[in-house]
Enzyme design. Structure first.
Site, mmCIF file in Angstrom:
data_model
loop_
_atom_site.group_PDB
_atom_site.id
_atom_site.type_symbol
_atom_site.label_atom_id
_atom_site.label_comp_id
_atom_site.label_asym_id
_atom_site.label_seq_id
_atom_site.Cartn_x
_atom_site.Cartn_y
_atom_site.Cartn_z
ATOM 1 N N ASN A 13 1.167 -15.149 57.558
ATOM 2 C CA ASN A 13 1.990 -14.974 56.327
ATOM 3 C C ASN A 13 1.878 -13.487 56.016
ATOM 4 O OD1 ASN A 13 1.430 -15.973 52.888
ATOM 5 N ND2 ASN A 13 3.368 -15.493 53.855
ATOM 6 N N ASN A 64 9.235 -11.900 46.288
ATOM 7 C CA ASN A 64 9.722 -12.641 47.444
ATOM 8 C C ASN A 64 10.867 -11.865 48.088
ATOM 9 O OD1 ASN A 64 8.053 -15.014 47.441
ATOM 10 N ND2 ASN A 64 9.114 -15.632 45.563
ATOM 11 N N CYS A 73 -0.146 -15.101 45.067
ATOM 12 C CA CYS A 73 -0.016 -15.063 46.521
ATOM 13 C C CYS A 73 -1.433 -15.081 47.108
ATOM 14 C CB CYS A 73 0.746 -13.823 46.960
ATOM 15 S SG CYS A 73 1.097 -13.815 48.721
ATOM 16 N N GLY A 74 -1.867 -16.242 47.545
ATOM 17 C CA GLY A 74 -3.249 -16.410 47.996
ATOM 18 C C GLY A 74 -3.573 -15.592 49.226
ATOM 19 N N ASN A 75 -2.717 -15.647 50.233
ATOM 20 C CA ASN A 75 -2.996 -14.895 51.465
ATOM 21 C C ASN A 75 -3.006 -13.397 51.194
ATOM 22 O OD1 ASN A 75 -3.300 -17.032 53.350
ATOM 23 N ND2 ASN A 75 -1.085 -17.356 53.324
ATOM 24 N N ASN A 180 7.724 -23.997 45.051
ATOM 25 C CA ASN A 180 7.274 -24.001 46.440
ATOM 26 C C ASN A 180 7.090 -25.447 46.886
ATOM 27 O OD1 ASN A 180 6.630 -21.001 46.969
ATOM 28 N ND2 ASN A 180 5.580 -21.381 45.032
ATOM 29 N N ARG A 198 9.154 -20.802 47.959
ATOM 30 C CA ARG A 198 10.197 -20.343 47.008
ATOM 31 C C ARG A 198 10.563 -18.895 47.329
ATOM 32 N NH1 ARG A 198 8.527 -19.784 40.725
ATOM 33 N NH2 ARG A 198 6.846 -18.598 41.751
ATOM 34 N N CYS A 206 0.464 -20.605 53.784
ATOM 35 C CA CYS A 206 0.671 -20.349 52.353
ATOM 36 C C CYS A 206 -0.659 -20.599 51.650
ATOM 37 C CB CYS A 206 1.767 -21.249 51.794
ATOM 38 S SG CYS A 206 2.129 -20.914 50.061
ATOM 39 N N THR A 208 -1.629 -20.228 48.381
ATOM 40 C CA THR A 208 -1.546 -21.018 47.150
ATOM 41 C C THR A 208 -1.062 -22.426 47.459
ATOM 42 O OG1 THR A 208 0.643 -20.013 46.775
ATOM 43 C CG2 THR A 208 -1.236 -19.110 45.524
HETATM 44 N N1 LIG Z 1 2.605 -16.776 50.568
HETATM 45 C C1 LIG Z 1 1.961 -16.926 49.272
HETATM 46 C C2 LIG Z 1 2.728 -17.766 48.321
HETATM 47 C C3 LIG Z 1 3.891 -17.033 47.808
HETATM 48 C C4 LIG Z 1 4.480 -17.854 46.733
HETATM 49 C C5 LIG Z 1 5.864 -17.408 46.418
HETATM 50 N N2 LIG Z 1 6.790 -17.876 47.448
HETATM 51 C C6 LIG Z 1 6.281 -17.934 45.081
HETATM 52 O O1 LIG Z 1 7.434 -17.736 44.740
HETATM 53 O O2 LIG Z 1 5.420 -18.508 44.380
HETATM 54 C C7 LIG Z 1 0.537 -17.444 49.367
HETATM 55 O O3 LIG Z 1 -0.114 -17.192 50.390
HETATM 56 O O4 LIG Z 1 0.078 -18.056 48.380
#
Ligand SMILES: N[C@H](CCC[C@H](N)C(=O)O)C(=O)O
Length: 266
Positions: A13, A64, A73-75, A180, A198, A206, A208
């Site tokens: 990611n 995004n 965004c956890g990663n 998401n 999302r 992902c 989160t």
């Molecule tokens: N890639 C991210 C999540 C992004 C979330 C984003 N798509 C949103 O609109 O919340 C993760 O590692 O948590």
């Protein structure tokens, strides 16, 4: 004027991390889309900006590829902690703490939220599960872990046409901020997860999404904590108990650093 950036990823990611620690960096939605573009830009799943904070060691802002801001965004949090050594990160979705080396970063996220208006969902309803369904997908759990997630538990994760159903669910009027979409199954090692993000689409992992899915599975007593969450790009370990913060552990990768003149982008 050149802006320093760091190309990074967490289990595939990937991110462009604009470094605003020495000087402010502002981006328009159009520049976000251009930077994220994998042909005409640098290419990434999310654009990240790091800069000073008066609430934490560093502030992290997230967009995004559609140009819209995201709140967690956890990663990317693991990447930023490994890159900067910050032990606390301020985001729109809350304050995260932790740290570690690239091979193993531990992040503590705020306690998850479960009420319909905390996700948010447009109308009052239960969220565990929510009385919602699309084709064969039904009865998802809704969890906010700093950003909104829907979690469907299925028998065969790979049997779900997520590229088709993901955008339909993401943009359903039930979700005022969109959402998401996570498809999860229980395995002998823990959980298997695919995510339609999302504003970004299918991603290799992902963070989160893994946290939201682990929380939902623990609440349903499908697994015990800590739980390993397997995704296409690799695995994270998530530890959580009701009323507690979420702890996510996993690697982060720095690919290269470079400079870009944002003014030259569309
Ligand atoms: N890639 C991210 C999540 C992004 C979330 C984003 N798509 C949103 O609109 O919340 C993760 O590692 O948590």
């Amino acid at each position: 004027m050149a802006t320093l950036f760091h190309k990074m990823h967490g289990l595939g990611n990937d991110f462009v991390v604009l470094d605003a620690r020495e000087a402010p960096v502002e981006v328009t939605a159009q520049q976000v889309r251009a930077l994220c573009d994998r042909r005409e830009g640098v290419g990434c799943d999310q654009l990240i900006r790091i800069g000073p904070s008066d609430k934490a060691a560093i502030r992290m802002d997230i967009w995004n590829p559609d140009g819209e801001p995201a709140s967690a965004c956890g990663n990317a949090t693991r990447c930023v902690m490994a890159l900067t050594g910050a032990g606390s990160v301020e985001t729109v979705g809350g304050l995260l703490t932790g740290g570690g080396d690239y091979d193993d970063v531990r992040v503590e996220l705020p306690a998850p939220k479960f009420q319909w208006d905390e996700i948010p969902i447009a109308d009052p309803m239960d969220t565990a599960p929510a009385p919602l369904g699309w084709d064969a997908l039904e009865a998802p759990d809704a969890v906010n872990v700093g950003n909104p997630h829907l979690v469907f538990f299925v028998d065969d994760v790979d049997d779900v046409p997520l590229a088709e159903l993901g955008p339909t669910i993401e943009t359903d009027p039930a979700f005022p901020d969109r959402i998401n979409v996570n498809i999860a199954g229980v395995t002998e090692n823990g959980l298997k997860l695919r995510t339609w993000e999302r504003g970004a689409g299918l991603t290799q992992a992902c963070g989160t999404g893994a946290c939201a899915t682990a929380v939902a599975a623990i609440r349903r007593r499908l697994v015990k904590s800590p739980v390993t969450v397997e995704m296409a790009g690799g695995a994270l370990v998530v530890d959580w108990a009701p009323g507690e913060p979420i702890v996510m552990q996993g690697p982060a990768t720095h690919v290269f650093s470079g400079e870009i003149d944002l003014e030259t982008l569309a």
